[in-house]
Design an enzyme around this catalytic site. Structure first.
Site, mmCIF file in Angstrom:
data_model
loop_
_atom_site.group_PDB
_atom_site.id
_atom_site.type_symbol
_atom_site.label_atom_id
_atom_site.label_comp_id
_atom_site.label_asym_id
_atom_site.label_seq_id
_atom_site.Cartn_x
_atom_site.Cartn_y
_atom_site.Cartn_z
ATOM 1 N N CYS A 49 1.191 -17.431 -1.752
ATOM 2 C CA CYS A 49 0.597 -16.098 -1.672
ATOM 3 C C CYS A 49 -0.088 -15.954 -0.318
ATOM 4 C CB CYS A 49 -0.366 -15.872 -2.835
ATOM 5 S SG CYS A 49 -1.679 -17.103 -2.948
ATOM 6 N N GLU A 50 -1.266 -15.363 -0.286
ATOM 7 C CA GLU A 50 -1.993 -15.211 0.976
ATOM 8 C C GLU A 50 -2.738 -16.482 1.344
ATOM 9 O OE1 GLU A 50 -2.950 -13.522 4.467
ATOM 10 O OE2 GLU A 50 -1.694 -12.550 2.976
#
Length: 81
Positions: A49-50
């Site tokens: 993800c981030e």
């Protein structure tokens, strides 16, 4: 010979559109439960993800569904392909 992992970006579609890892597919975390059946028997999976938080939740969700070959790849900028 090991398979290359299936790369799953669990960020939102908007985040994914701004850039991701080459070859990754986008399954946002909130949509992942509806995709579990399609991910069975796919071999190793790397979720990211981030920064790694949503990927951690995605890994737990996949493992609870019986998909055991799952790695939390952390943030998408850290993935090496």
């Amino acid at each position: 010979m090991s398979h290359s992992p299936l790369l799953i970006d669990v960020r939102t579609a908007e985040e994914f559109a701004q850039g991701s890892v080459p070859g990754a597919i986008n399954i946002p975390l909130d949509e992942l439960p509806t995709q579990l059946e399609t991910l069975q028997n796919k071999g190793p999976i790397t979720v990211f993800c981030e920064a790694g938080g949503r990927a951690g939740r995605a890994k737990m969700l996949l493992q609870n569904a019986g998909i055991t070959e799952v790695t939390n790849g952390g943030g998408w900028r850290d993935i090496i392909v």
